[in-house]
Enzyme design. Structure first.
Site, PDB file in Angstrom:
ATOM      1  NE  ARG A   1     117.014   9.462  93.017  1.00 48.14           N
ATOM      2  CZ  ARG A   1     117.849   8.804  93.818  1.00 48.14           C
ATOM      3  NH1 ARG A   1     117.448   7.697  94.409  1.00 48.14           N
ATOM      4  NH2 ARG A   1     119.071   9.243  94.030  1.00 48.14           N
TER       5      ARG A   1
ATOM      6  CE  LYS B   1     122.114  19.486  95.345  1.00 50.70           C
ATOM      7  NZ  LYS B   1     122.590  18.141  95.668  1.00 50.70           N
TER       8      LYS B   1
HETATM    9  N1  BES Z   1     122.136  16.938  91.299  1.00 46.14           N
HETATM   10  C1  BES Z   1     122.401  16.099  92.400  1.00 46.14           C
HETATM   11  C2  BES Z   1     123.571  15.148  92.175  1.00 46.14           C
HETATM   12  C3  BES Z   1     124.936  15.750  91.996  1.00 46.14           C
HETATM   13  C4  BES Z   1     125.822  15.797  93.052  1.00 46.14           C
HETATM   14  C5  BES Z   1     125.348  16.198  90.780  1.00 46.14           C
HETATM   15  C6  BES Z   1     127.090  16.321  92.880  1.00 46.14           C
HETATM   16  C7  BES Z   1     126.611  16.719  90.601  1.00 46.14           C
HETATM   17  C8  BES Z   1     127.478  16.773  91.649  1.00 46.14           C
HETATM   18  C9  BES Z   1     121.184  15.241  92.708  1.00 46.14           C
HETATM   19  O1  BES Z   1     119.969  15.827  92.460  1.00 46.14           O
HETATM   20  C10 BES Z   1     121.235  14.928  94.179  1.00 46.14           C
HETATM   21  O2  BES Z   1     121.209  15.843  94.942  1.00 46.14           O
HETATM   22  N2  BES Z   1     121.320  13.646  94.519  1.00 46.14           N
HETATM   23  C11 BES Z   1     121.405  13.241  95.867  1.00 46.14           C
HETATM   24  C12 BES Z   1     120.577  11.996  96.025  1.00 46.14           C
HETATM   25  C13 BES Z   1     120.448  11.517  97.448  1.00 46.14           C
HETATM   26  C14 BES Z   1     119.612  12.486  98.234  1.00 46.14           C
HETATM   27  C15 BES Z   1     119.834  10.146  97.456  1.00 46.14           C
HETATM   28  C16 BES Z   1     122.862  12.955  96.214  1.00 46.14           C
HETATM   29  O3  BES Z   1     123.570  12.383  95.385  1.00 46.14           O
HETATM   30  O4  BES Z   1     123.292  13.346  97.286  1.00 46.14           O
HETATM   31 ZN    ZN Z   2     119.268  17.013  94.062  1.00 46.07          ZN
END
Ligand code: BES
Ligand code: ZN
Ligand code: ZN
Length: 501
Positions: A353, A279
């Site tokens: 997921r 991230k």
């Molecule tokens: N934990 C994150 C989602 C999230 C984002 C929670 C902002 C709280 C605030 C999750 O694991 C994630 O990173 N999801 C990705 C999925 C994508 C790569 C398909 C996302 O939402 O960017």
């Molecule tokens: Zn994530």
């Protein structure tokens, strides 16, 4: 805080501070506020007439009566417009009053029960909302500060005053439920605010075990070897890049045999760096709260057990970190889930997921009447619904509408998004049964669709709390910066009014 309900008239109750209320646009107050106003020779109505008190929601005015009433201070809190009044306004007003009382350095106060009897609100619900708003507005997270800038003395006692003796038992029940639920929300906020070097998967499992000991729950913690022998390749894949061992926490509350079984599944990434699909560093610290779903499940189990709800509840909490390392999952890797389905991991940041896939399959072992999962699952849900509303996706209309109603009552609102089967097309993989990402369009839905493939034949609802687990700008007194503790109030309301699957 000691909370009691006492029969009496507000004007003759001796207390450091007495909280009464006022609707916006009302010239001469009625009910308990009217009686207090009269005893104070019309001081409140005079201030309304001069425009000093307007009754706006959360407006707080402190008066120092010279005789007439037994209280040392009278605090008038605004309830807002009568036509917009409801449980949420009670929480808001109660929170504003409680914060004022704390800032005055008082350790006890008394309050009338705002809205009891008004607008079709049951005394029990009014008392519950009042207590929730009061306790939650006083929440702070200062345990790591060696110097607290504005130290506060805790309020030790709150008395709810009601004139009508017939309403007292219902108010007592509501106040008790409100206190248990608010304490549970505070417990969840603490867990989520705590950083990842403290709340590791092992620490979370330790908390669950301590809770189980205190309340007589069953708690089983599956270790990495257990997951290996079961074949939980998706959960294990996420955890393989981390030094902290994963834990699958199973908490069970079963007060009697023969009760409906409900499985609650909560994503518990104690830290989500994104893994190799790292991230950006801005806001990455908030990913210490990527275990908010799991924390909420623990909170619900705690509150349900305290209130002796008639359910067999199974909390399933896959706890792990998502870290980059030489051992971490790489984009393109294929894992085999507990269900037997294979998954191509094109993005290691779509890890929630993966851990939920195995946890949801595991939930099927209990043959539940319903499965509800909570997860900080997608940034796409934040884009869709912001920080105001939790995303709801479900394969069961009845369950979905029950949760929508619970969202309205509890103030933790949800909004349903569709799960049409066409969305499944986006999750096709060239090399495995499923791909873990479905591209940018409908990101919250495709994530939920992915989960649906691991649920089996049970009524199921998914709550995406990515937008609601945290707030940088609290909009209401009962919210505080950081973790919100979302999920507990919603699911407790749902369970307490459960009408079957
Ligand atoms: N934990 C994150 C989602 C999230 C984002 C929670 C902002 C709280 C605030 C999750 O694991 C994630 O990173 N999801 C990705 C999925 C994508 C790569 C398909 C996302 O939402 O960017
Ligand atoms: Zn994530
Ligand atoms: Zn995550």
């Amino acid at each position: 805080m000691k909370i009691t309900v006492q029969q009496g008239s507000a004007q003759s109750f001796p207390t450091e501070a007495l909280v009464v209320n006022l609707f916006e646009g009302v010239g001469s107050p009625g009910g308990a506020t009217g009686a207090v106003d009269k005893a104070m020779n019309g001081r409140i109505s005079a201030l309304i007439a001069s425009g000093d008190i307007r009754g706006k929601l959360g407006e707080v005015t402190v008066l120092y009566p010279e005789g007439g009433v037994a209280a040392k201070r009278v605090i008038v809190v605004g309830l807002g417009k009568q036509e917009e009044f409801g449980l949420e306004a009670i929480r808001h007003a109660a929170g504003a009053a409680a914060q004022k009382i704390r800032s005055l350095g008082l350790t006890s106060f008394a309050t009338v029960v705002h809205g009891s009897g008004a607008g079709g609100i049951a005394p029990e619900d009014a008392a519950q909302a009042l207590v929730e708003g009061s306790i939650l507005s006083l929440y702070t997270f200062t345990r790591h500060k060696t110097v607290v800038e504005e130290p506060t003395t805790p309020i030790e006692e709150m008395v709810l005053i009601e004139f009508d003796a017939g309403k007292i038992p219902a108010m007592q029940a509501g106040a008790r439920a409100g206190q248990i639920i608010a304490d549970s929300v505070s417990f969840v906020r603490d867990l989520v605010n705590e950083p990842a070097n403290i709340t590791t998967p092992a620490a979370l499992a330790g908390k669950a075990q301590a809770m189980a000991r205190d309340l007589g729950l069953r708690c089983q913690v599956l270790e990495r070897e257990d997951m290996q022998s079961l074949g939980m390749g998706a959960l294990l894949g996420v955890s393989q890049g981390s030094e902290e061992p994963p834990k699958l926490i199973i908490l069970e509350y079963q007060p009697d045999a023969g009760l409906p079984t409900i499985a609650l599944v909560g994503k518990a990434l104690t830290f989500d760096s994104g893994g190799i699909s790292l991230k950006p560093s801005e806001d990455m610290h908030k990913m210490k709260g990527d275990m908010a779903g799991g924390a909420a499940v623990m909170g619900v189990l705690w509150a349900a057990a305290m209130l002796r709800l008639p359910f067999h509840l199974v909390g399933i909490i896959p706890a792990t970190e998502n870290m980059p390392s030489g051992k971490a999952l790489k984009p393109g890797d294929i894992v085999t889930s507990l269900s037997g389905k294979t998954i191509e991991v094109q993005n290691t940041d779509a890890e929630g997921r993966l851990v939920l896939a195995d946890a949801l399959t595991y939930a099927g072992r209990f043959q539940p009447a319903a499965i509800v999962d909570l997860a900080t699952l997608t940034g796409a849900c934040v884009v869709a619904l912001g920080n105001i509303t939790t995303g709801l996706m479900s394969t069961d209309d009845r369950l979905a509408s029950q949760l929508e109603a619970a969202g309205q009552r509890s103030g933790e609102r949800v909004w349903r998004l569709p799960l049409f089967k066409e969305y499944g097309e986006q999750l096709k993989s060239d090399v495995a049964d499923l791909c873990n990402v479905g591209g940018r369009p409908a990101g919250a839905i495709t994530a939920a669709y992915f989960l649906s493939q691991f649920v089996g034949d049970f009524p199921w609802a998914h709550l995406d709390i990515a937008g609601t687990y945290w707030t940088d700008k609290p909009a209401k007194p009962y919210q505080s910066k950081g973790a919100t503790g979302v999920g507990v109030r919603l699911l407790m309301d749902w369970l307490r009014r459960w009408e079957g699957a």
